[in-house]
Design a protein around this motif. Structure first.
Motif, PDB file in Angstrom:
ATOM      1  N   LEU A 164       0.827  -1.205   0.000  1.00 63.71           N
ATOM      2  CA  LEU A 164       0.000   0.000   0.000  1.00 63.71           C
ATOM      3  C   LEU A 164       0.862   1.256   0.000  1.00 63.71           C
ATOM      4  N   SER A 165       1.959   1.229   0.759  1.00 61.29           N
ATOM      5  CA  SER A 165       2.824   2.407   0.839  1.00 61.29           C
ATOM      6  C   SER A 165       3.493   2.712  -0.489  1.00 61.29           C
ATOM      7  N   ARG A 166       3.631   1.703  -1.342  1.00 62.32           N
ATOM      8  CA  ARG A 166       4.247   1.895  -2.661  1.00 62.32           C
ATOM      9  C   ARG A 166       3.208   2.172  -3.752  1.00 62.32           C
ATOM     10  N   GLY A 167       1.930   2.179  -3.379  1.00 62.72           N
ATOM     11  CA  GLY A 167       0.899   2.363  -4.389  1.00 62.72           C
ATOM     12  C   GLY A 167       0.784   1.168  -5.311  1.00 62.72           C
ATOM     13  N   ALA A 168       0.982  -0.036  -4.773  1.00 63.61           N
ATOM     14  CA  ALA A 168       0.997  -1.261  -5.584  1.00 63.61           C
ATOM     15  C   ALA A 168      -0.389  -1.584  -6.118  1.00 63.61           C
ATOM     16  N   GLY A 169      -0.414  -2.346  -7.211  1.00 63.38           N
ATOM     17  CA  GLY A 169      -1.656  -2.846  -7.763  1.00 63.38           C
ATOM     18  C   GLY A 169      -2.017  -4.192  -7.142  1.00 63.38           C
ATOM     19  N   LEU A 170      -2.877  -4.925  -7.836  1.00 61.81           N
ATOM     20  CA  LEU A 170      -3.361  -6.189  -7.289  1.00 61.81           C
ATOM     21  C   LEU A 170      -2.259  -7.198  -6.970  1.00 61.81           C
ATOM     22  N   PRO A 171      -1.217  -7.339  -7.815  1.00 58.96           N
ATOM     23  CA  PRO A 171      -0.174  -8.308  -7.452  1.00 58.96           C
ATOM     24  C   PRO A 171       0.450  -8.006  -6.096  1.00 58.96           C
ATOM     25  N   GLY A 172       0.687  -6.725  -5.798  1.00 60.30           N
ATOM     26  CA  GLY A 172       1.259  -6.365  -4.507  1.00 60.30           C
ATOM     27  C   GLY A 172       0.275  -6.538  -3.369  1.00 60.30           C
ATOM     28  N   LEU A 173      -0.987  -6.154  -3.604  1.00 62.45           N
ATOM     29  CA  LEU A 173      -1.996  -6.266  -2.557  1.00 62.45           C
ATOM     30  C   LEU A 173      -2.380  -7.715  -2.288  1.00 62.45           C
ATOM     31  N   SER A 174      -2.062  -8.612  -3.217  1.00 65.73           N
ATOM     32  CA  SER A 174      -2.286 -10.042  -2.973  1.00 65.73           C
ATOM     33  C   SER A 174      -1.332 -10.574  -1.927  1.00 65.73           C
ATOM     34  N   ALA A 175      -0.293  -9.801  -1.640  1.00 60.99           N
ATOM     35  CA  ALA A 175       0.716 -10.147  -0.630  1.00 60.99           C
ATOM     36  C   ALA A 175       1.362 -11.481  -0.960  1.00 60.99           C
ATOM     37  N   MET A 176       1.574 -12.329   0.034  1.00 62.58           N
ATOM     38  CA  MET A 176       2.332 -13.561  -0.169  1.00 62.58           C
ATOM     39  C   MET A 176       1.392 -14.733  -0.447  1.00 62.58           C
ATOM     40  N   PRO A 177       1.649 -15.516  -1.484  1.00 59.98           N
ATOM     41  CA  PRO A 177       0.805 -16.685  -1.760  1.00 59.98           C
ATOM     42  C   PRO A 177       1.045 -17.794  -0.744  1.00 59.98           C
ATOM     43  N   PHE A 231      -7.414  -8.543   6.985  1.00 50.64           N
ATOM     44  CA  PHE A 231      -6.382  -8.273   5.988  1.00 50.64           C
ATOM     45  C   PHE A 231      -6.137  -9.522   5.138  1.00 50.64           C
ATOM     46  N   ALA A 232      -6.151 -10.684   5.772  1.00 51.76           N
ATOM     47  CA  ALA A 232      -5.943 -11.927   5.018  1.00 51.76           C
ATOM     48  C   ALA A 232      -7.043 -12.122   3.988  1.00 51.76           C
ATOM     49  N   ARG A 233      -8.282 -11.805   4.362  1.00 53.42           N
ATOM     50  CA  ARG A 233      -9.387 -11.936   3.397  1.00 53.42           C
ATOM     51  C   ARG A 233      -9.212 -10.969   2.234  1.00 53.42           C
ATOM     52  N   SER A 234      -8.780  -9.736   2.554  1.00 59.60           N
ATOM     53  CA  SER A 234      -8.553  -8.760   1.481  1.00 59.60           C
ATOM     54  C   SER A 234      -7.460  -9.232   0.530  1.00 59.60           C
ATOM     55  N   ALA A 235      -6.388  -9.811   1.084  1.00 57.88           N
ATOM     56  CA  ALA A 235      -5.311 -10.330   0.236  1.00 57.88           C
ATOM     57  C   ALA A 235      -5.824 -11.452  -0.653  1.00 57.88           C
ATOM     58  N   GLN A 236      -6.696 -12.311  -0.117  1.00 58.11           N
ATOM     59  CA  GLN A 236      -7.259 -13.397  -0.920  1.00 58.11           C
ATOM     60  C   GLN A 236      -8.145 -12.851  -2.031  1.00 58.11           C
ATOM     61  N   HIS A 237      -8.944 -11.820  -1.714  1.00 58.52           N
ATOM     62  CA  HIS A 237      -9.784 -11.200  -2.753  1.00 58.52           C
ATOM     63  C   HIS A 237      -8.917 -10.597  -3.859  1.00 58.52           C
ATOM     64  N   ALA A 238      -7.848  -9.911  -3.469  1.00 57.40           N
ATOM     65  CA  ALA A 238      -6.948  -9.313  -4.461  1.00 57.40           C
ATOM     66  C   ALA A 238      -6.292 -10.392  -5.311  1.00 57.40           C
ATOM     67  N   ALA A 239      -5.905 -11.497  -4.690  1.00 60.55           N
ATOM     68  CA  ALA A 239      -5.280 -12.591  -5.439  1.00 60.55           C
ATOM     69  C   ALA A 239      -6.248 -13.201  -6.442  1.00 60.55           C
ATOM     70  N   GLN A 240      -7.529 -13.357  -6.045  1.00 54.91           N
ATOM     71  CA  GLN A 240      -8.532 -13.891  -6.973  1.00 54.91           C
ATOM     72  C   GLN A 240      -8.756 -12.947  -8.145  1.00 54.91           C
ATOM     73  N   ALA A 241      -8.826 -11.648  -7.847  1.00 57.38           N
ATOM     74  CA  ALA A 241      -9.018 -10.665  -8.919  1.00 57.38           C
ATOM     75  C   ALA A 241      -7.816 -10.654  -9.854  1.00 57.38           C
ATOM     76  N   GLN A 242      -6.613 -10.749  -9.303  1.00 63.34           N
ATOM     77  CA  GLN A 242      -5.413 -10.781 -10.136  1.00 63.34           C
ATOM     78  C   GLN A 242      -5.392 -12.023 -11.012  1.00 63.34           C
ATOM     79  N   SER A 243      -5.828 -13.148 -10.469  1.00 63.71           N
ATOM     80  CA  SER A 243      -5.890 -14.385 -11.257  1.00 63.71           C
ATOM     81  C   SER A 243      -6.830 -14.214 -12.450  1.00 63.71           C
TER      82      SER A 243
END
Length: 314
Positions: A133-146, A214-226
């Motif tokens: 978030l601090s870097r203004g990342a898109g979905l790949p960054g907001l997906s955090a760690m798989p 936060f974990a749920r948000s990361a999962q949502h971002a990962a699904q959207a990125q997929s």
């Protein structure tokens, strides 16, 4: 709240399994839990970075613990000093992956190791999201760690990703387990350590369930990125690889950006900055004559026009 035991109950990697073991609290819990669940099927790998005076003591501690557990240990010594333009964290991470790959290739364990478990947990996931978030990342960054992924023919897992850091230490305390404390973990010159020391306590006070949400948000971002990756691959199948400029112009700007990011990342391991991608989209839109020239810096290379197509050269 997910516990260590909950996480291991649903963790089912291909055996034998190697655990990345630093000697710290998190990897100690992971090693103990895995060795208890799969006796004789677990190996430990300690990566000796050589970056601090205590590194030899860490290795000796790991050797003593593994001898007590009767878990085979491999100490892999690497040079993890960062190159210009590379962060110390990235250099250490890349050195670890190279050590794991080398161990698998040399056939250290028989049968060969196919799975490696890493000990990042829920607090690490939150820290990764906040950094993104601090870097203004898109979905790949907001997906955090798989939770799992493949690299160099090995399957990697993070089975503790839903377990809070305090729950891991409580689990260790119940068992009287010993571990080492890395002094660099409290050095607030590192951004991640400042997040851990200052932001996480404030979040816990304000939003007690922040790790789970936060974990749920990361999962949502990962699904959207997929889903975006699927759309990009479908578009690239029609556009061609490299993309045909006129066909690219027929897509919406959002789909152009999505397709170009995927082409650069998948075909050339290049990730454009937001400014670079915006410049590339502007040049694609302006490319209406045969004489229009494109030559843009993207990541470590350049995107150019060659005839009707875009090309990338490192």
């Amino acid at each position: 709240m997910t516990t260590v035991d909950d996480a291991l109950r649903v963790f089912s990697p291909q055996l034998p399994l190697a655990v990345a073991y630093s000697g710290g609290a998190d990897s100690t819990a992971l090693l103990l839990a895995c060795a208890g669940k799969w006796p004789g099927q677990v190996r430990a790998v300690h990566v000796h970075h050589g970056l601090q005076a205590a590194a030899d003591d860490f290795a000796r501690h790991c050797e003593a613990v593994c001898a007590q557990l009767q878990v085979p240990l491999r100490v892999s010594r690497v040079m993890a000093r960062h190159a210009p333009g590379e962060s110390p964290e990235d250099a250490a991470r890349n050195a670890r992956y190279e050590a794991f790959r080398a161990l698998a290739l040399e056939g250290w364990a028989q049968p060969a190791i196919k799975s490696i478990a890493l000990a990042q947990h829920a607090d690490d996931q939150v820290e990764t999201m906040l950094l993104a978030l601090s870097r203004g990342a898109g979905l790949p960054g907001l997906s955090a760690m798989p939770a799992s992924w493949q690299r160099d023919g090995l399957m990697y897992y993070r089975p503790l990703l839903q377990v809070p850091g305090p729950a891991i230490r409580a689990w260790l305390a119940q068992r009287g387990a010993v571990f080492v404390e890395d002094p660099t973990n409290t050095d607030e010159r590192f951004t991640r350590n400042r997040i851990r020391a200052r932001l996480l306590p404030a979040l816990a006070e304000t939003f007690p369930q922040f790790r789970e949400t936060f974990a749920r948000s990361a999962q949502h971002a990962a699904q959207a990125q997929s889903l975006l990756v699927e759309v990009a691959r479908e578009d690239l199948a029609a556009l061609g690889r490299p993309p045909v400029i006129r066909s690219l112009q027929g897509l919406s700007l959002a789909r152009q950006a999505n397709a170009l990011r995927q082409w650069l990342r998948e075909d050339h391991q290049a990730t454009p900055s937001a400014a670079q991608l915006e410049q590339l989209l502007s040049q694609v839109a302006a490319c209406t004559t045969r004489g229009h020239r494109i030559h843009l810096k993207i990541a470590s290379g350049h995107v150019t026009r060659a005839g009707d197509c875009l090309h990338f050269a490192a």
